[in-house]
Design a protein around this motif. Structure first.
Motif, PDB file in Angstrom:
ATOM      1  N   PRO A   1      27.287   5.896  52.589  1.00 28.95           N
ATOM      2  CA  PRO A   1      27.837   4.804  53.407  1.00 28.95           C
ATOM      3  C   PRO A   1      29.304   4.515  53.140  1.00 28.95           C
ATOM      4  N   SER A   2      29.737   4.684  51.883  1.00 32.00           N
ATOM      5  CA  SER A   2      31.145   4.431  51.586  1.00 32.00           C
ATOM      6  C   SER A   2      32.058   5.441  52.269  1.00 32.00           C
ATOM      7  N   MET A   3      31.510   6.621  52.618  1.00 35.10           N
ATOM      8  CA  MET A   3      32.305   7.643  53.293  1.00 35.10           C
ATOM      9  C   MET A   3      32.228   7.534  54.809  1.00 35.10           C
ATOM     10  N   PHE A   4      31.067   7.167  55.342  1.00 33.04           N
ATOM     11  CA  PHE A   4      30.849   7.236  56.783  1.00 33.04           C
ATOM     12  C   PHE A   4      30.926   5.889  57.496  1.00 33.04           C
ATOM     13  N   LEU A   5      30.847   4.775  56.767  1.00 33.24           N
ATOM     14  CA  LEU A   5      30.795   3.465  57.408  1.00 33.24           C
ATOM     15  C   LEU A   5      31.971   2.623  56.949  1.00 33.24           C
ATOM     16  N   ASN A   6      32.567   1.849  57.868  1.00 36.06           N
ATOM     17  CA  ASN A   6      33.674   0.959  57.511  1.00 36.06           C
ATOM     18  C   ASN A   6      33.211  -0.490  57.609  1.00 36.06           C
ATOM     19  N   ASN A   7      34.161  -1.413  57.637  1.00 30.40           N
ATOM     20  CA  ASN A   7      33.817  -2.832  57.613  1.00 30.40           C
ATOM     21  C   ASN A   7      33.010  -3.288  58.821  1.00 30.40           C
ATOM     22  N   ALA A   8      33.080  -2.561  59.915  1.00 27.48           N
ATOM     23  CA  ALA A   8      32.350  -2.963  61.115  1.00 27.48           C
ATOM     24  C   ALA A   8      30.842  -2.764  60.963  1.00 27.48           C
ATOM     25  N   TYR A   9      30.429  -1.835  60.117  1.00 26.12           N
ATOM     26  CA  TYR A   9      28.998  -1.566  59.959  1.00 26.12           C
ATOM     27  C   TYR A   9      28.756  -1.158  58.508  1.00 26.12           C
TER      28      TYR A   9
ATOM     29  N   ALA B   1      20.613  -6.622  58.347  1.00 22.63           N
ATOM     30  CA  ALA B   1      20.215  -5.928  59.574  1.00 22.63           C
ATOM     31  C   ALA B   1      20.703  -4.478  59.563  1.00 22.63           C
ATOM     32  N   ASN B   2      21.923  -4.246  59.104  1.00 24.86           N
ATOM     33  CA  ASN B   2      22.437  -2.877  59.020  1.00 24.86           C
ATOM     34  C   ASN B   2      21.616  -2.043  58.050  1.00 24.86           C
ATOM     35  N   THR B   3      21.307  -2.619  56.891  1.00 23.40           N
ATOM     36  CA  THR B   3      20.573  -1.884  55.871  1.00 23.40           C
ATOM     37  C   THR B   3      19.152  -1.595  56.305  1.00 23.40           C
ATOM     38  N   ILE B   4      18.474  -2.586  56.874  1.00 28.85           N
ATOM     39  CA  ILE B   4      17.081  -2.388  57.269  1.00 28.85           C
ATOM     40  C   ILE B   4      16.981  -1.407  58.427  1.00 28.85           C
ATOM     41  N   THR B   5      17.992  -1.356  59.285  1.00 25.45           N
ATOM     42  CA  THR B   5      17.988  -0.378  60.377  1.00 25.45           C
ATOM     43  C   THR B   5      18.022   1.044  59.826  1.00 25.45           C
ATOM     44  N   ILE B   6      18.933   1.276  58.885  1.00 24.08           N
ATOM     45  CA  ILE B   6      19.048   2.606  58.299  1.00 24.08           C
ATOM     46  C   ILE B   6      17.821   2.954  57.480  1.00 24.08           C
ATOM     47  N   ALA B   7      17.379   2.017  56.618  1.00 22.55           N
ATOM     48  CA  ALA B   7      16.282   2.309  55.693  1.00 22.55           C
ATOM     49  C   ALA B   7      14.950   2.457  56.413  1.00 22.55           C
ATOM     50  N   LEU B   8      14.641   1.544  57.327  1.00 21.93           N
ATOM     51  CA  LEU B   8      13.334   1.559  57.980  1.00 21.93           C
ATOM     52  C   LEU B   8      13.197   2.735  58.937  1.00 21.93           C
TER      53      LEU B   8
ATOM     54  N   SER C   1      32.804  12.821  62.787  1.00 26.91           N
ATOM     55  CA  SER C   1      33.985  12.259  63.438  1.00 26.91           C
ATOM     56  C   SER C   1      34.161  12.841  64.839  1.00 26.91           C
ATOM     57  N   LYS C   2      33.966  14.138  64.977  1.00 28.67           N
ATOM     58  CA  LYS C   2      34.110  14.771  66.291  1.00 28.67           C
ATOM     59  C   LYS C   2      33.015  14.315  67.251  1.00 28.67           C
ATOM     60  N   LEU C   3      31.830  14.045  66.717  1.00 31.01           N
ATOM     61  CA  LEU C   3      30.736  13.587  67.569  1.00 31.01           C
ATOM     62  C   LEU C   3      30.810  12.096  67.875  1.00 31.01           C
ATOM     63  N   GLY C   4      31.697  11.375  67.189  1.00 35.05           N
ATOM     64  CA  GLY C   4      31.822   9.942  67.411  1.00 35.05           C
ATOM     65  C   GLY C   4      30.712   9.120  66.775  1.00 35.05           C
ATOM     66  N   TRP C   5      30.123   9.632  65.701  1.00 37.07           N
ATOM     67  CA  TRP C   5      29.005   8.946  65.044  1.00 37.07           C
ATOM     68  C   TRP C   5      29.434   8.098  63.864  1.00 37.07           C
ATOM     69  N   LEU C   6      30.694   8.184  63.449  1.00 35.77           N
ATOM     70  CA  LEU C   6      31.120   7.396  62.299  1.00 35.77           C
ATOM     71  C   LEU C   6      30.967   5.905  62.585  1.00 35.77           C
ATOM     72  N   ASN C   7      30.634   5.156  61.536  1.00 33.99           N
ATOM     73  CA  ASN C   7      30.441   3.705  61.619  1.00 33.99           C
ATOM     74  C   ASN C   7      29.246   3.318  62.498  1.00 33.99           C
ATOM     75  N   THR C   8      28.275   4.217  62.590  1.00 33.15           N
ATOM     76  CA  THR C   8      27.022   3.945  63.295  1.00 33.15           C
ATOM     77  C   THR C   8      25.874   4.475  62.433  1.00 33.15           C
ATOM     78  N   PRO C   9      24.655   3.979  62.634  1.00 28.75           N
ATOM     79  CA  PRO C   9      23.517   4.509  61.864  1.00 28.75           C
ATOM     80  C   PRO C   9      23.141   5.936  62.229  1.00 28.75           C
ATOM     81  N   LEU C  10      23.750   6.490  63.278  1.00 26.62           N
ATOM     82  CA  LEU C  10      23.421   7.862  63.673  1.00 26.62           C
ATOM     83  C   LEU C  10      23.754   8.870  62.594  1.00 26.62           C
ATOM     84  N   VAL C  11      24.724   8.570  61.719  1.00 28.47           N
ATOM     85  CA  VAL C  11      25.090   9.518  60.661  1.00 28.47           C
ATOM     86  C   VAL C  11      23.941   9.719  59.678  1.00 28.47           C
TER      87      VAL C  11
END
Length: 316
Positions: free
Chosen positions: A241-249, A96-103, A155-165
């Motif tokens: 993704p290895s830089m912007f996303l952690n285990n939560a996403y 679900a995480n991958t298809i959200t970003i890719a699609l 990080s300042k915008l609060g987008w880390l660990n979300t598909p917004l990045v």
């Protein structure tokens, strides 16, 4: 007289046989076709051999992996490798995480890059040359150079660990390899005759109406090419993704890299993770689970994809 006729027939048959073997041209005889098929078979084997190895290994149990006499066909199909890979990858969540970003990233890239490519190809505005230079410049700059400033901004915008990045940069034409897609659309729109726009302007159509009602329907093949390339690259990306996303996403690419550690239960030596026969079949099963969805997409859209490649000029 009969001898001359027989001799003429033999000579004619010899010419026909020679023409069939060698052909009238350099590539239409049996000999040339056999050589071409032989070379294509070698190239196909080189490309498909890793895939065959992956499929074969994911169905092997430990005894088959340790037995050097078992090469391609396992003695018994080990379906538990797929089950362990499914659980180790946390496949539903990671998919679900991958298809959200890719699609969504691909759809946004198609719209934004098509609009930018049309502007660079057909419109006249101040600074057009500078805009084209900046597009080419973003194509040449590797992501590793700007990864730290991007991390600070996200990080300042609060987008880390979300598909917004990934989705927000794509919305502004700065998604994954957006410059390449802009160039593809620019080259495609430049091939369309200006008479189409002139006729639409005489009917009172605005620039955006011309783009949405005339140019985009004509660019369906280019849209498909851009969508598939973007989808595959978003699906397979690992560095960002290895830089912007952690285990939560986390997408599937990150989960696959962590799969040996999950299977072993600890953090063993890296060489043990790479060459451990206990986890080899499960790792190949995990790779198959990641490769299969984009492979299925390509199989379904193959005919239109090849047509789009030809029409966009990528084969030149």
């Amino acid at each position: 007289m009969m001898a001359d006729i027989r001799k003429a027939l033999v000579g004619k048959r010899a010419q026909q046989a020679k023409r069939a073997v060698l052909g009238q041209h350099h590539n239409d005889g049996w000999l040339a076709k056999l050589f071409i098929y032989f070379m294509l078979s070698i190239v196909a084997y080189l490309y498909l051999q890793p895939f065959f190895y992956m499929v074969s290994t994911m169905f092997k149990n430990l005894s088959d992996l340790l037995d050097p006499t078992v090469q391609w066909i396992p003695r018994k199909l080990e379906w538990n490798n797929l089950v362990r890979a499914w659980n180790g990858l946390k496949y539903p969540q990671s998919f679900a995480n991958t298809i959200t970003i890719a699609l969504f990233g691909s759809l946004i890239q198609v719209c934004v890059c098509a609009l930018t490519g049309y502007a660079l190809a057909k419109l006249k505005f101040p600074g057009k040359g500078l805009a084209q230079f900046l597009v080419f410049l973003t194509f040449l700059v590797p992501p590793q150079i700007i990864i730290i400033p991007l991390y600070v901004i996200f990080s300042k915008l609060g987008w880390l660990n979300t598909p917004l990045v990934f989705l927000v940069p794509a919305l502004f034409g700065q998604g994954l390899r957006s410059a390449l897609f802009i160039i593809i659309f620019r080259q495609f729109f430049k091939t369309l005759p200006d008479a189409l726009e002139e006729a639409a302007k005489l009917d009172g159509a605005s620039t955006f109406r011309i783009f949405s009602r005339i140019m985009m329907p004509l660019a369906r093949s280019a849209c498909l090419v851009v969508f598939l390339f973007s989808f595959i690259w978003y699906w397979n990306q690992y560095y960002e993704p290895s830089m912007f996303l952690n285990n939560a996403y986390q997408p599937l690419s990150i989960r696959l890299n962590q799969l040996p550690q999950v299977l072993m239960g600890t953090n063993p030596d890296p060489s043990a993770q790479l060459f451990n026969p206990i986890t080899e079949g499960t790792k190949m099963a995990g790779a198959f689970l990641i490769v299969f969805p984009p492979l299925l997409v390509y199989i379904v859209t193959q005919r239109w994809f090849v047509e789009g490649i030809e029409r966009t000029g990528l084969v030149d």
